[in-house]
Design a protein around this motif. Structure first.
Motif, PDB file in Angstrom:
ATOM      1  N   ASP A  30     -76.385 -78.957 -33.312  1.00 47.03           N
ATOM      2  CA  ASP A  30     -75.601 -78.820 -34.386  1.00 47.03           C
ATOM      3  C   ASP A  30     -75.543 -77.677 -35.096  1.00 47.03           C
ATOM      4  O   ASP A  30     -75.164 -77.460 -36.203  1.00 47.03           O
ATOM      5  CB  ASP A  30     -75.767 -80.296 -35.276  1.00 47.03           C
ATOM      6  CG  ASP A  30     -75.462 -81.538 -34.642  1.00 47.03           C
ATOM      7  OD1 ASP A  30     -74.508 -81.614 -33.832  1.00 47.03           O
ATOM      8  OD2 ASP A  30     -76.389 -82.506 -34.949  1.00 47.03           O
ATOM      9  N   ASN A  31     -76.018 -76.806 -34.511  1.00 45.59           N
ATOM     10  CA  ASN A  31     -76.208 -75.448 -35.248  1.00 45.59           C
ATOM     11  C   ASN A  31     -76.923 -75.467 -36.425  1.00 45.59           C
ATOM     12  O   ASN A  31     -76.475 -74.572 -37.400  1.00 45.59           O
ATOM     13  CB  ASN A  31     -74.695 -74.848 -35.558  1.00 45.59           C
ATOM     14  CG  ASN A  31     -74.679 -73.224 -35.838  1.00 45.59           C
ATOM     15  OD1 ASN A  31     -75.836 -72.545 -35.584  1.00 45.59           O
ATOM     16  ND2 ASN A  31     -73.892 -73.070 -36.806  1.00 45.59           N
ATOM     17  N   VAL A  32     -78.010 -76.124 -36.572  1.00 46.01           N
ATOM     18  CA  VAL A  32     -79.119 -76.133 -37.525  1.00 46.01           C
ATOM     19  C   VAL A  32     -80.344 -75.786 -37.151  1.00 46.01           C
ATOM     20  O   VAL A  32     -81.026 -76.302 -36.425  1.00 46.01           O
ATOM     21  CB  VAL A  32     -79.001 -77.640 -38.361  1.00 46.01           C
ATOM     22  CG1 VAL A  32     -80.152 -77.564 -39.524  1.00 46.01           C
ATOM     23  CG2 VAL A  32     -77.724 -78.100 -38.695  1.00 46.01           C
ATOM     24  N   ARG A  41     -71.845 -80.726 -41.103  1.00 40.57           N
ATOM     25  CA  ARG A  41     -70.890 -79.614 -41.073  1.00 40.57           C
ATOM     26  C   ARG A  41     -71.024 -78.510 -40.073  1.00 40.57           C
ATOM     27  O   ARG A  41     -70.338 -77.480 -40.209  1.00 40.57           O
ATOM     28  CB  ARG A  41     -71.266 -79.002 -42.572  1.00 40.57           C
ATOM     29  CG  ARG A  41     -70.828 -80.035 -43.738  1.00 40.57           C
ATOM     30  CD  ARG A  41     -71.265 -79.250 -45.023  1.00 40.57           C
ATOM     31  NE  ARG A  41     -72.527 -78.604 -45.306  1.00 40.57           N
ATOM     32  CZ  ARG A  41     -73.398 -79.398 -45.743  1.00 40.57           C
ATOM     33  NH1 ARG A  41     -73.185 -80.792 -46.175  1.00 40.57           N
ATOM     34  NH2 ARG A  41     -74.585 -78.947 -45.911  1.00 40.57           N
ATOM     35  N   LYS A  42     -72.164 -78.728 -39.278  1.00 38.25           N
ATOM     36  CA  LYS A  42     -72.168 -77.847 -37.882  1.00 38.25           C
ATOM     37  C   LYS A  42     -72.757 -76.538 -38.449  1.00 38.25           C
ATOM     38  O   LYS A  42     -72.520 -75.526 -37.652  1.00 38.25           O
ATOM     39  CB  LYS A  42     -71.060 -77.744 -37.225  1.00 38.25           C
ATOM     40  CG  LYS A  42     -70.488 -79.007 -36.479  1.00 38.25           C
ATOM     41  CD  LYS A  42     -71.453 -79.760 -35.954  1.00 38.25           C
ATOM     42  CE  LYS A  42     -70.919 -81.002 -35.068  1.00 38.25           C
ATOM     43  NZ  LYS A  42     -71.817 -81.833 -34.389  1.00 38.25           N
ATOM     44  N   PHE A  43     -73.377 -76.474 -39.393  1.00 40.88           N
ATOM     45  CA  PHE A  43     -74.095 -75.149 -39.910  1.00 40.88           C
ATOM     46  C   PHE A  43     -75.283 -75.666 -41.010  1.00 40.88           C
ATOM     47  O   PHE A  43     -75.078 -76.280 -41.833  1.00 40.88           O
ATOM     48  CB  PHE A  43     -73.157 -74.145 -40.786  1.00 40.88           C
ATOM     49  CG  PHE A  43     -74.103 -72.783 -40.940  1.00 40.88           C
ATOM     50  CD1 PHE A  43     -73.864 -71.680 -39.873  1.00 40.88           C
ATOM     51  CD2 PHE A  43     -74.711 -72.719 -42.258  1.00 40.88           C
ATOM     52  CE1 PHE A  43     -74.784 -70.550 -40.337  1.00 40.88           C
ATOM     53  CE2 PHE A  43     -75.339 -71.588 -42.575  1.00 40.88           C
ATOM     54  CZ  PHE A  43     -75.399 -70.459 -41.398  1.00 40.88           C
ATOM     55  N   GLY A  44     -76.495 -74.965 -40.583  1.00 42.17           N
ATOM     56  CA  GLY A  44     -77.520 -74.944 -41.399  1.00 42.17           C
ATOM     57  C   GLY A  44     -78.727 -74.091 -40.971  1.00 42.17           C
ATOM     58  O   GLY A  44     -78.986 -73.906 -40.162  1.00 42.17           O
ATOM     59  N   ARG A  45     -79.522 -73.716 -42.219  1.00 42.28           N
ATOM     60  CA  ARG A  45     -80.429 -72.856 -41.757  1.00 42.28           C
ATOM     61  C   ARG A  45     -81.601 -73.139 -42.911  1.00 42.28           C
ATOM     62  O   ARG A  45     -81.376 -73.267 -44.030  1.00 42.28           O
ATOM     63  CB  ARG A  45     -80.312 -71.324 -42.047  1.00 42.28           C
ATOM     64  CG  ARG A  45     -79.305 -70.719 -41.243  1.00 42.28           C
ATOM     65  CD  ARG A  45     -79.746 -70.555 -39.908  1.00 42.28           C
ATOM     66  NE  ARG A  45     -78.688 -69.811 -39.050  1.00 42.28           N
ATOM     67  CZ  ARG A  45     -77.832 -70.621 -38.230  1.00 42.28           C
ATOM     68  NH1 ARG A  45     -77.655 -71.882 -38.285  1.00 42.28           N
ATOM     69  NH2 ARG A  45     -76.759 -69.722 -37.548  1.00 42.28           N
ATOM     70  N   VAL A  46     -82.885 -73.457 -42.302  1.00 43.55           N
ATOM     71  CA  VAL A  46     -84.151 -74.151 -42.982  1.00 43.55           C
ATOM     72  C   VAL A  46     -85.073 -72.976 -42.732  1.00 43.55           C
ATOM     73  O   VAL A  46     -85.366 -72.789 -41.609  1.00 43.55           O
ATOM     74  CB  VAL A  46     -84.265 -75.422 -42.731  1.00 43.55           C
ATOM     75  CG1 VAL A  46     -85.739 -75.830 -43.527  1.00 43.55           C
ATOM     76  CG2 VAL A  46     -83.213 -76.569 -43.141  1.00 43.55           C
ATOM     77  N   VAL A  47     -85.578 -72.452 -43.637  1.00 44.87           N
ATOM     78  CA  VAL A  47     -86.706 -71.588 -43.611  1.00 44.87           C
ATOM     79  C   VAL A  47     -87.955 -72.087 -44.380  1.00 44.87           C
ATOM     80  O   VAL A  47     -87.648 -72.194 -45.710  1.00 44.87           O
ATOM     81  CB  VAL A  47     -86.574 -70.187 -43.977  1.00 44.87           C
ATOM     82  CG1 VAL A  47     -87.683 -69.377 -44.014  1.00 44.87           C
ATOM     83  CG2 VAL A  47     -85.432 -69.566 -43.094  1.00 44.87           C
ATOM     84  N   GLN A  87     -76.253 -64.365 -36.899  1.00 43.16           N
ATOM     85  CA  GLN A  87     -76.573 -64.141 -35.394  1.00 43.16           C
ATOM     86  C   GLN A  87     -78.153 -64.872 -34.974  1.00 43.16           C
ATOM     87  O   GLN A  87     -78.511 -64.618 -33.693  1.00 43.16           O
ATOM     88  CB  GLN A  87     -77.228 -62.565 -35.723  1.00 43.16           C
ATOM     89  CG  GLN A  87     -75.848 -61.694 -35.787  1.00 43.16           C
ATOM     90  CD  GLN A  87     -75.443 -61.738 -37.275  1.00 43.16           C
ATOM     91  OE1 GLN A  87     -75.695 -62.397 -38.250  1.00 43.16           O
ATOM     92  NE2 GLN A  87     -74.580 -60.514 -37.571  1.00 43.16           N
ATOM     93  N   ALA A  88     -78.703 -65.679 -35.962  1.00 40.89           N
ATOM     94  CA  ALA A  88     -80.075 -66.231 -35.519  1.00 40.89           C
ATOM     95  C   ALA A  88     -79.822 -67.603 -34.906  1.00 40.89           C
ATOM     96  O   ALA A  88     -80.827 -68.300 -35.115  1.00 40.89           O
ATOM     97  CB  ALA A  88     -80.894 -66.232 -36.905  1.00 40.89           C
ATOM     98  N   SER A  89     -78.695 -67.945 -34.582  1.00 36.24           N
ATOM     99  CA  SER A  89     -78.380 -69.328 -34.257  1.00 36.24           C
ATOM    100  C   SER A  89     -79.301 -69.774 -32.909  1.00 36.24           C
ATOM    101  O   SER A  89     -79.267 -70.913 -32.839  1.00 36.24           O
ATOM    102  CB  SER A  89     -77.072 -69.630 -33.962  1.00 36.24           C
ATOM    103  OG  SER A  89     -76.386 -68.818 -33.042  1.00 36.24           O
ATOM    104  N   VAL A 144     -80.635 -81.708 -44.408  1.00 40.53           N
ATOM    105  CA  VAL A 144     -80.405 -81.580 -43.003  1.00 40.53           C
ATOM    106  C   VAL A 144     -79.020 -82.381 -42.088  1.00 40.53           C
ATOM    107  O   VAL A 144     -78.368 -82.051 -41.533  1.00 40.53           O
ATOM    108  CB  VAL A 144     -81.793 -81.541 -42.004  1.00 40.53           C
ATOM    109  CG1 VAL A 144     -81.627 -81.626 -40.690  1.00 40.53           C
ATOM    110  CG2 VAL A 144     -82.466 -80.484 -42.234  1.00 40.53           C
ATOM    111  N   PRO A 145     -79.411 -83.639 -42.610  1.00 37.52           N
ATOM    112  CA  PRO A 145     -78.083 -84.468 -41.966  1.00 37.52           C
ATOM    113  C   PRO A 145     -76.672 -84.133 -42.521  1.00 37.52           C
ATOM    114  O   PRO A 145     -75.872 -83.893 -41.702  1.00 37.52           O
ATOM    115  CB  PRO A 145     -78.285 -85.763 -42.922  1.00 37.52           C
ATOM    116  CG  PRO A 145     -79.746 -86.014 -42.956  1.00 37.52           C
ATOM    117  CD  PRO A 145     -80.321 -84.642 -43.343  1.00 37.52           C
TER     118      PRO A 145
END
Length: 259
Positions: A174-176, A130-136, A239-241, A124-125
């Protein structure tokens, strides 16, 4: 819909079969560079071939035990800067209170609480930088509907839910995004295993056990793995940001509560 994740790097844990494999396939179809994981090399290789055949993109298989420091290190060495992390791991078997000794509790916490937390802590850091991340995180419907017989799973995954919520409140700036998928009665090997336990406990046939599973679902059918995978892919999308810190149940409308 173009989900805007073509070319993104995605780690999908425990993805040689079942829900993890469904998520890996959905992400591969969206153009992601997918890294799949499992402990059985032969099964993992077969999953990679099937995903490639269905999506046209071959995932990178990483043989590793997520419950160990060495296994997590191997996965991160293969993909050190993922844009997407799908946390998944085998859940502990149902049981009874008197069956669970200290070792059983530690194993459940290692697999379903600490392993995903340590992976999130590692990636996550960088996502935030990088200003993009998705955790599911793939958890379970029992997080919101606890049953004593599923307490090993419930306890570990509820702790994961709390950690993910706290982290999501910071990382979203940060868009994560960090969200949890709560499956119930999806037609995978796990459901077949549960049906066979019902057979043994009640002395009924496999067909009767499956019928009981279906009747317990408001939709009157079991969920399809591809439905689950597509839900995961959407939560990973551009789209899910604005969706983060949420628990999405995929249970055919079976949950009775409001929240």
């Amino acid at each position: 819909m173009d989900l805007g994740i073509d070319g993104r790097r995605a780690i999908v844990c425990a993805s040689s079969r079942g829900l993890g494999k469904a998520c890996a396939l959905a992400l591969a179809r969206e153009g992601c560079e997918v890294f799949i994981n499992g402990r059985d090399e032969a099964r993992l290789g077969q999953a990679a071939r099937e995903i490639e055949q269905a999506s046209g993109r071959r995932p990178t298989p990483v043989v590793a035990d997520l419950d160990s420091d060495a296994g997590r290190a191997a996965l991160l060495a293969a993909c050190p800067q993922p844009d997407i992390l799908v946390n998944n791991n085998a859940g502990p078997a149902p049981g009874e209170l008197e069956q669970w000794d200290h070792a059983a509790w530690l194993a459940a916490l290692e697999a379903n609480l600490l392993a995903p937390i340590l992976l999130m802590s590692a990636v996550v850091p960088g996502m935030r930088t990088r200003k993009f991340g998705r955790v599911v995180n793939i958890t379970s419907a029992v997080v919101k509907s606890p049953r004593l017989g599923m307490s090993l799973s419930t306890t570990a995954r509820t702790g994961l839910t709390a950690f993910a919520k706290g982290l999501s409140r910071e990382a979203v700036a940060d868009n994560v995004t960090i969200n949890n998928l709560l499956p119930q009665h999806i037609d995978t090997d796990r459901q077949e295993y549960m049906a066979r336990r019902i057979m043994e406990d009640r002395g009924i046939t496999f067909a009767q056990a499956r019928s009981l599973q279906v009747k317990s679902v408001r939709a009157r059918r079991l969920g399809r793995p591809e439905e689950f995978g597509d839900a995961c892919a959407f939560l990973c999308s551009a789209q899910a940001s604005f969706i983060s810190g949420q628990n999405l149940q995929l249970d055919g409308g079976s949950y009775d509560g409001l929240f």
